[in-house]
Enzyme design. Structure first.
Site, PDB file in Angstrom:
ATOM      1  N   LYS A 196       0.860  -1.183   0.000  1.00 13.64           N
ATOM      2  CA  LYS A 196       0.000   0.000   0.000  1.00 13.64           C
ATOM      3  C   LYS A 196       0.896   1.233   0.000  1.00 13.64           C
ATOM      4  O   LYS A 196       0.859   2.072   0.916  1.00 13.64           O
ATOM      5  CB  LYS A 196      -0.929  -0.014   1.207  1.00 13.64           C
ATOM      6  CG  LYS A 196      -2.108  -0.950   1.066  1.00 13.64           C
ATOM      7  CD  LYS A 196      -3.094  -0.511  -0.040  1.00 13.64           C
ATOM      8  CE  LYS A 196      -3.899   0.707   0.394  1.00 13.64           C
ATOM      9  NZ  LYS A 196      -4.858   1.122  -0.677  1.00 13.64           N
ATOM     10  N   ASP A 252      -1.144 -12.678   4.957  1.00 16.83           N
ATOM     11  CA  ASP A 252      -2.092 -13.465   5.736  1.00 16.83           C
ATOM     12  C   ASP A 252      -3.473 -13.423   5.095  1.00 16.83           C
ATOM     13  O   ASP A 252      -4.131 -14.453   4.897  1.00 16.83           O
ATOM     14  CB  ASP A 252      -2.133 -12.921   7.164  1.00 16.83           C
ATOM     15  CG  ASP A 252      -2.853 -13.846   8.132  1.00 16.83           C
ATOM     16  OD1 ASP A 252      -3.375 -14.889   7.706  1.00 16.83           O
ATOM     17  OD2 ASP A 252      -2.892 -13.520   9.330  1.00 16.83           O
ATOM     18  N   ASP A 256      -5.294 -16.508   2.292  1.00 15.20           N
ATOM     19  CA  ASP A 256      -6.566 -17.162   2.607  1.00 15.20           C
ATOM     20  C   ASP A 256      -7.572 -16.946   1.477  1.00 15.20           C
ATOM     21  O   ASP A 256      -8.341 -17.843   1.127  1.00 15.20           O
ATOM     22  CB  ASP A 256      -7.133 -16.621   3.923  1.00 15.20           C
ATOM     23  CG  ASP A 256      -6.573 -17.358   5.132  1.00 15.20           C
ATOM     24  OD1 ASP A 256      -5.579 -18.084   4.979  1.00 15.20           O
ATOM     25  OD2 ASP A 256      -7.125 -17.191   6.232  1.00 15.20           O
TER      26      ASP A 256
END
Length: 374
Positions: A196, A252, A256
Site C-alpha cells: 500500500k 495473511d 486465505d
C-alpha cells in the site's frame, strides 16, 4: 534425495482437528519410511492450547529447544473457544509466532493450486480457476504482528485506544524478495509485489526495495500492485499471477483469499522457511486452515492440506523432490477418483472420513510405487 543421515522431524499436533489431521499425515510419513527408503526420526511436543493447559504457555522453552534441534517441524493447528479470553500474549496462536520469530523463519510459502476434479467446489466459474497455480510468499517475522509499540490503554475518561505498529527494515524486505525471485525462476519468472505504497510509509519502502531488487535481477518480470486491487484481481482474474510477494499482514489475508478460490481451506499447505529457497533447509510445515473446533473429534476433517504440507517438507527440507511429486500425484489421483471429505463434497455426494481420505491416498501411493518399479 540426500539420505546419509536421519531427518529429525518434530511433530506439534496442537488443538481441535490438529491431532486428527497430523495422525493421518503420520500414516503417510510412515509409508515413505517403509517404502521409499527415507529415514525419519519423529519426536513430539505440545503447542497452542494443549501447551497452555499443560504448562501455562503456548510454546514451552523445552519444545522450542526441540524445534531448534530438529530438521523440520510438522505443525497441526491451534486455538479454540476455550482460550479466547486469554490476553493476546498468552493465546495459542503465539506458539507458532514464537517459532517463526525465534527461528527467524522469515518466508512463508503458500501455494494456491486448483485440482481439476474439484473445479465445481470453487465459488468462481470453472474457467476462472481451471489450472490455477499461484504461490504467495509472505514475509513472516516482521510487520504489524511483531511491531512495537503495541497495546490498549484506557484514558482518564474511560475511553480505550489501541496501537499496533507496522514496521519494516529494508533488509527484511530484501531477503523475502530473494526467496520469491528464486522460486519464480523455477516457475514462470514473474513476481508481483503487493503493498500500500500510496498511503503507508512501510508500503513506500517496500516498493522502493523491491524495485531496486528487481533492477538487480532483470531475468524476473517484476510488477507492483496495491493490496486492495490485488484482492479484487484474485477474484476477477487470478491466473494473471505467478508468484506474489508481500508483507505479513497482506500475505495473511491474500493467501486465505487465494486458498478459497480452490474450493476449501482444507486443501492447501504452507511452509515457513529461511535461508533462501534452494538446497536442504529447516522449515515449519502446516496447513493454512485453523483448528476447526466445531468438527474436532468427528473424524471428518480433510487431511489433504497437512499431507501436502509434508510433501513440501519432502521437497524443501529433505531434498526429496521425486518423493514429493509422488505424494502430490497420489493426492490428485485420489481426488480424481471421487474421494471426498465433507468440506469438498457436492450436495448429495458420498463422503469419507479423514482416515478414508488417507486410505485412498496411500492406495494411490502403492499403485504409483508399483508402476515406478515396473
Amino acid at each position: 534425495m540426500k539420505n546419509d543421515s536421519a531427518m529429525k522431524l518434530l511433530v506439534l499436533p496442537g488443538d481441535g482437528i490438529g491431532p486428527e489431521i497430523v495422525d493421518q499425515t503420520l500414516r503417510v510419513v510412515n509409508w515413505f519410511t517403509e517404502n521409499a527408503g527415507l529415514t525419519i526420526e519423529i519426536d513430539y511436543g505440545l503447542a497452542g492450547g494443549a501447551s497452555i493447559d499443560d504448562c501455562g504457555v503456548p510454546l514451552s522453552d523445552e519444545v522450542f529447544a526441540k524445534a531448534k534441534a530438529s530438521d523440520a517441524v510438522l505443525f497441526g493447528a491451534v486455538g479454540g473457544p476455550k482460550w479466547d479470553a486469554l490476553p493476546r500474549a498468552s493465546r495459542p496462536e503465539m506458539g507458532i509466532l514464537r517459532l517463526r520469530k525465534g527461528l527467524d523463519l522469515y518466508a512463508n510459502l503458500r501455494p494456491a493450486i486448483s485440482f481439476s476434479a474439484l473445479l465445481g467446489a470453487s465459488a468462481l466459474r470453472p474457467e476462472i480457476v481451471r489450472d490455477l497455480d499461484i504461490l504467495i510468499v509472505r514475509e513472516s517475522t516482521a510487520g504489524v504482528y511483531f511491531g512495537e509499540p503495541r497495546g490498549i490503554v484506557t484514558s482518564a475518561d474511560g475511553a480505550r485506544a489501541a496501537t499496533d505498529t507496522q514496521a519494516y527494515h529494508e533488509n527484511e524486505i530484501k531477503r523475502v524478495c530473494e526467496v520469491a525471485f528464486e522460486l519464480a525462476r523455477a516457475r514462470n519468472s514473474r513476481v508481483c509485489s503487493v503493498d500500500k505504497a500510496n498511503v503507508m510509509e512501510t508500503g513506500a519502502l517496500w516498493r522502493a526495495v523491491t524495485t531496486e531488487f528487481g533492477n538487480q535481477n532483470p531475468d524476473i518480470e517484476l510488477s507492483h500492485m496495491y493490496a486492495d486491487n490485488c484482492a479484487m484481481q484474485l477474484v476477477r482474474a487470478p491466473k494473471q499471477f505467478d508468484v506474489i510477494v508481500t508483507d505479513n499482514l497482506f500475505g495473511d489475508i491474500l493467501s486465505d483469499q487465494a486458498a478459497a478460490l480452490t474450493g476449501s481451506l482444507g486443501l492447501l499447505p504452507s511452509a515457513t522457511i529461511a535461508h533462501g529457497a534452494a538446497g536442504q533447509k529447516f522449515g515449519v510445515y502446516e496447513p493454512i486452515h485453523g483448528s476447526a473446533p466445531d468438527i474436532a473429534g468427528k473424524g471428518i476433517a480433510n487431511p489433504i492440506a497437512t499431507i501436502l504440507s509434508f510433501a513440501m517438507c519432502l521437497r524443501i527440507s529433505l531434498d526429496a523432490s521425486r518423493e514429493a511429486a509422488l505424494l502430490e500425484e497420489a493426492v490428485r489421483l485420489a481426488l480424481s477418483g471421487g474421494i471426498r471429505t465433507p468440506d469438498i463434497a457436492a450436495p448429495g455426494e458420498k463422503t469419507v472420513s479423514s482416515a478414508g481420505m488417507t486410505d485412498a491416498i496411500l492406495s494411490r501411493l502403492n499403485d504409483l510405487s508399483l508402476k515406478r518399479e515396473a
